[in-house]
Design a protein around this motif. Structure first.
Motif, PDB file in Angstrom:
ATOM      1  N   UNK B 125       0.824  -1.217   0.000  1.00  6.68           N
ATOM      2  CA  UNK B 125       0.000   0.000   0.000  1.00  6.68           C
ATOM      3  C   UNK B 125       0.854   1.262   0.000  1.00  6.68           C
ATOM      4  N   UNK B 126       1.793   1.339  -0.949  1.00  4.90           N
ATOM      5  CA  UNK B 126       2.706   2.483  -0.998  1.00  4.90           C
ATOM      6  C   UNK B 126       2.038   3.662  -1.690  1.00  4.90           C
ATOM      7  N   UNK B 127       2.299   4.855  -1.150  1.00  7.81           N
ATOM      8  CA  UNK B 127       1.892   6.083  -1.815  1.00  7.81           C
ATOM      9  C   UNK B 127       3.081   7.022  -1.765  1.00  7.81           C
ATOM     10  N   UNK B 128       3.350   7.723  -2.856  1.00 12.00           N
ATOM     11  CA  UNK B 128       4.473   8.654  -2.866  1.00 12.00           C
ATOM     12  C   UNK B 128       3.976   9.995  -2.348  1.00 12.00           C
ATOM     13  N   UNK B 129       4.551  10.443  -1.224  1.00 14.10           N
ATOM     14  CA  UNK B 129       4.132  11.724  -0.662  1.00 14.10           C
ATOM     15  C   UNK B 129       5.073  12.847  -1.068  1.00 14.10           C
ATOM     16  N   UNK B 130       6.299  12.515  -1.501  1.00 13.79           N
ATOM     17  CA  UNK B 130       7.276  13.527  -1.919  1.00 13.79           C
ATOM     18  C   UNK B 130       7.207  13.739  -3.415  1.00 13.79           C
ATOM     19  N   UNK B 131       8.234  14.412  -3.988  1.00 15.42           N
ATOM     20  CA  UNK B 131       8.269  14.618  -5.450  1.00 15.42           C
ATOM     21  C   UNK B 131       8.568  13.299  -6.161  1.00 15.42           C
ATOM     22  N   UNK B 132       7.538  12.744  -6.838  1.00 17.21           N
ATOM     23  CA  UNK B 132       7.656  11.399  -7.406  1.00 17.21           C
ATOM     24  C   UNK B 132       8.665  11.332  -8.545  1.00 17.21           C
ATOM     25  N   UNK B 133       8.842  12.439  -9.286  1.00 22.18           N
ATOM     26  CA  UNK B 133       9.740  12.392 -10.442  1.00 22.18           C
ATOM     27  C   UNK B 133      11.164  12.068 -10.025  1.00 22.18           C
ATOM     28  N   UNK B 134      11.520  12.387  -8.760  1.00 22.68           N
ATOM     29  CA  UNK B 134      12.887  12.105  -8.310  1.00 22.68           C
ATOM     30  C   UNK B 134      13.165  10.603  -8.228  1.00 22.68           C
ATOM     31  N   UNK B 135      12.107   9.807  -8.188  1.00 29.71           N
ATOM     32  CA  UNK B 135      12.319   8.361  -8.142  1.00 29.71           C
ATOM     33  C   UNK B 135      12.958   7.854  -9.429  1.00 29.71           C
ATOM     34  N   UNK B 136      12.735   8.579 -10.538  1.00 29.91           N
ATOM     35  CA  UNK B 136      13.289   8.121 -11.822  1.00 29.91           C
ATOM     36  C   UNK B 136      14.821   8.184 -11.828  1.00 29.91           C
ATOM     37  N   UNK B 137      15.449   9.350 -11.500  1.00 23.87           N
ATOM     38  CA  UNK B 137      16.918   9.316 -11.427  1.00 23.87           C
ATOM     39  C   UNK B 137      17.442   8.329 -10.391  1.00 23.87           C
ATOM     40  N   UNK B 138      16.738   8.196  -9.253  1.00 24.51           N
ATOM     41  CA  UNK B 138      17.192   7.238  -8.244  1.00 24.51           C
ATOM     42  C   UNK B 138      17.190   5.825  -8.820  1.00 24.51           C
ATOM     43  N   UNK B 139      16.100   5.473  -9.548  1.00 31.84           N
ATOM     44  CA  UNK B 139      16.007   4.123 -10.111  1.00 31.84           C
ATOM     45  C   UNK B 139      17.093   3.889 -11.152  1.00 31.84           C
ATOM     46  N   UNK B 140      17.308   4.888 -12.039  1.00 32.74           N
ATOM     47  CA  UNK B 140      18.292   4.695 -13.110  1.00 32.74           C
ATOM     48  C   UNK B 140      19.699   4.592 -12.528  1.00 32.74           C
ATOM     49  N   UNK B 141      20.063   5.552 -11.672  1.00 28.39           N
ATOM     50  CA  UNK B 141      21.415   5.552 -11.104  1.00 28.39           C
ATOM     51  C   UNK B 141      21.638   4.338 -10.213  1.00 28.39           C
ATOM     52  N   UNK B 142      20.613   3.989  -9.429  1.00 35.57           N
ATOM     53  CA  UNK B 142      20.740   2.851  -8.521  1.00 35.57           C
ATOM     54  C   UNK B 142      20.904   1.542  -9.269  1.00 35.57           C
ATOM     55  N   UNK B 143      20.090   1.364 -10.315  1.00 28.37           N
ATOM     56  CA  UNK B 143      20.195   0.131 -11.102  1.00 28.37           C
ATOM     57  C   UNK B 143      21.565   0.039 -11.753  1.00 28.37           C
ATOM     58  N   UNK B 144      22.032   1.166 -12.286  1.00 31.38           N
ATOM     59  CA  UNK B 144      23.345   1.147 -12.935  1.00 31.38           C
ATOM     60  C   UNK B 144      24.438   0.817 -11.917  1.00 31.38           C
ATOM     61  N   UNK B 145      24.321   1.356 -10.690  1.00 37.41           N
ATOM     62  CA  UNK B 145      25.322   1.083  -9.650  1.00 37.41           C
ATOM     63  C   UNK B 145      25.398  -0.414  -9.365  1.00 37.41           C
ATOM     64  N   UNK B 146      24.229  -1.066  -9.240  1.00 40.96           N
ATOM     65  CA  UNK B 146      24.227  -2.507  -8.959  1.00 40.96           C
ATOM     66  C   UNK B 146      24.809  -3.270 -10.148  1.00 40.96           C
ATOM     67  N   UNK B 147      24.361  -2.868 -11.343  1.00 42.01           N
ATOM     68  CA  UNK B 147      24.655  -3.650 -12.531  1.00 42.01           C
ATOM     69  C   UNK B 147      26.119  -3.527 -12.963  1.00 42.01           C
ATOM     70  N   UNK B 148      26.680  -2.309 -12.858  1.00 43.18           N
ATOM     71  CA  UNK B 148      28.047  -2.121 -13.362  1.00 43.18           C
ATOM     72  C   UNK B 148      29.022  -2.889 -12.479  1.00 43.18           C
ATOM     73  N   UNK B 149      28.854  -2.800 -11.166  1.00 45.20           N
ATOM     74  CA  UNK B 149      29.727  -3.557 -10.271  1.00 45.20           C
ATOM     75  C   UNK B 149      29.435  -5.035 -10.350  1.00 45.20           C
TER      76      UNK B 149
END
Lengths: 288, 227
Positions: B125-149
């Protein structure tokens, strides 16, 4: 060389006993914490020694990687010198940006030690020997880091009332310990011919990770007492003297252990080489 | 198209095509992530309001565990018929192969995230209460961090005994700052407390990505040719 080893051993034993006497008897009792504070004389020197050993491990690993190629070796030399100069100039040029309590001179000392150690290792150790040095310092460093992680909670329980807290120094030391344990696991599990290269690459990654770990957790939370030496805190000069004596004793001890481990590793490799050679020369002996 | 990008493109399309036909990695990742979600739900009350505080951690730990499943298969495919040895003796640059493998893994893990996120939202039951668009850079950068290493360490653990277990042992300690950044950024955005901002964590994550992408590109050739 054979004689130097027992002499150093005796010297270390004497120095350690003297340091123990200094720490338990001579050093003044701390006002608020009482005798518990005396663990500080073991905790802090172990931490410094562990960090120094990991630092040497990093330098030795870089050396092992760059020496395989003459061109990268030359580039690496200049990069190291440039970094050293930068570290010497930067703290004076950007004095206002330094965190409170960090002196420019201590940053410069680190820079000079970095360049000095790099070229010292380069001069004294051959390519194979840098790998042995990296292995030795990682193993002994993990032991000293374990001492830090054990003595810390022993002190924290009576003083803070808790064994462990996820503070920046504690957490980053734990992460550092984890990184180097994974380094040792990698060395243990990889096939012998490729171990040095893989381990050296991992060591470089680990060293790159350390500042990031520190900054991320520093932003996350902080509770550890501020460093009393070279930082913002103050320390009784008598205590500082005892601390430094203990550090010298610990450094001697670490050097002794590293040396004997290094000799063991060298002998082990010599035996392996001889056995491989014998097996080649005399095919039947390999079947025994 | 210059030669290195040509090799990268060829390897990438080959990997994606293989995955499209077999769906080995994506299926095992999806099922694994689903299991993690269900198992986690037993360890605390997923309906409670406090669960929002740990939801960021939960999502990323599930993705990290699932990504390891895919990362382990990255290079194993190239061992069959000595494909990797053939690559090693060919004059093709090692980094082209690395970039192709990392991009391929990035695509697979992104697909997993796109499929799993709705499930997380429904289950917790998640709801985003903050600025949701910021999740996109977090997802892209985070995925790349996991994947590159992960791609790099998977290549490393290929040369070890019990390689399946080596990858997480090497990857997790090094990834801690990235994981902390992802989790903190996500939690900050989900909770939406106006006094805190996810910006610091996004910048740290970007720094991590730059540092370790450079490190991987600098050392991959050495690791691939380690003999």
């Amino acid at each position: 060389m054979k004689k130097a080893f027992p002499i150093l051993g005796l010297l270390t034993a004497a120095l350690l006993s003297y340091a123990l006497y200094q720490a338990l008897v001579v050093a003044p009792t701390e006002q608020t914490m009482g005798d518990v504070q005396r663990i500080f004389y073991y905790h802090v020197p172990s931490a410094w020694t562990a960090f120094l050993l990991f630092f040497i491990n990093f330098l030795a690993s870089i050396q092992y990687l760059v020496r395989r190629d003459q061109k990268t070796d030359t580039i690496a030399n200049w990069v190291v010198i440039a970094l050293g100069v930068l570290v010497c100039i930067a703290p004076y040029a950007f004095r206002t940006l330094l965190p409170a309590g960090v002196y420019p001179s201590s940053v410069v000392t680190t820079g000079i030690a970095f360049v000095g150690l790099y070229f010292l290792i380069k001069r004294l150790f051959s390519e194979q020997q840098t790998d042995m040095l990296a292995l030795t310092t990682a193993e002994v460093g993990v032991v000293f880091c374990t001492v830090v992680l054990v003595t810390g909670p022993l002190w924290a329980r009576p003083v803070w009332g808790i064994w462990w807290t996820w503070d920046v120094r504690l957490t980053s030391t734990l992460v550092l310990w984890l990184i180097y344990v994974s380094y040792l696991v990698l060395r243990r599990f990889s096939s012998s011919g490729q171990t040095p290269v893989l381990a050296a690459a991992l060591a470089v990654f680990g060293a790159l990770d350390v500042p990031l770990v520190y900054f991320s957790i520093w932003f996350f939370r902080t509770q550890h007492p501020q460093p009393v030496v070279g930082g913002g805190g103050s320390i009784d000069p008598r205590m500082l003297r005892v601390l430094l004596i203990n550090w010298v004793a610990f450094l001697c001890f670490a050097f002794l252990v590293c040396w004997s481990r290094y000799r063991l590793e060298r002998t082990k490799r010599e035996v392996e080489e001889t056995q491989a050679l014998e097996a080649l020369l005399e095919p039947r002996s390999a079947l025994r | 198209m210059s030669a290195p990008t040509g090799i990268t493109w060829a390897t990438l399309t080959k990997d994606v095509r293989l995955e499209w036909r077999s769906k080995d990695a994506i299926n095992s990742m999806l099922f694994f992530a689903l299991l993690v979600v269900v198992v986690f739900s037993f360890s605390f009350d997923p309906e409670a309001e406090e669960s929002r505080q740990i939801a960021g951690g939960l999502v990323w730990v599930a993705f990290l565990f699932a990504a390891v499943v895919a990362l382990n298969q990255t290079w194993a495919r190239e061992l069959r018929n000595q494909v990797l040895d053939a690559y090693r003796v060919s004059p093709a640059p090692a980094n082209s192969l690395f970039v192709a493998k990392a991009l391929g893994n990035f695509i697979f893990v992104s697909v997993l995230e796109a499929l799993m996120t709705p499930l997380f939202i429904v289950f917790y039951k998640l709801r985003v209460l903050g600025p949701a668009w910021q999740l996109i850079p977090v997802a892209i950068l985070g995925t790349w961090a996991i994947v590159v290493n992960g791609t790099f360490f998977a290549a490393m653990s290929l040369r070890t005994r019990s390689r399946e277990i080596m990858l997480p042992l090497l990857l997790f300690p090094i990834t801690i700052p990235a994981l902390l950044s992802m989790v903190e950024a996500t939690t900050t955005i989900l909770v939406g407390d106006p006094s805190t901002s996810a910006k610091f964590w996004i910048v740290l994550l970007a720094t991590y990505d730059v540092v370790f992408t450079t490190g991987c590109l600098a050392l991959f050739g050495t690791v691939l040719h380690a003999e």
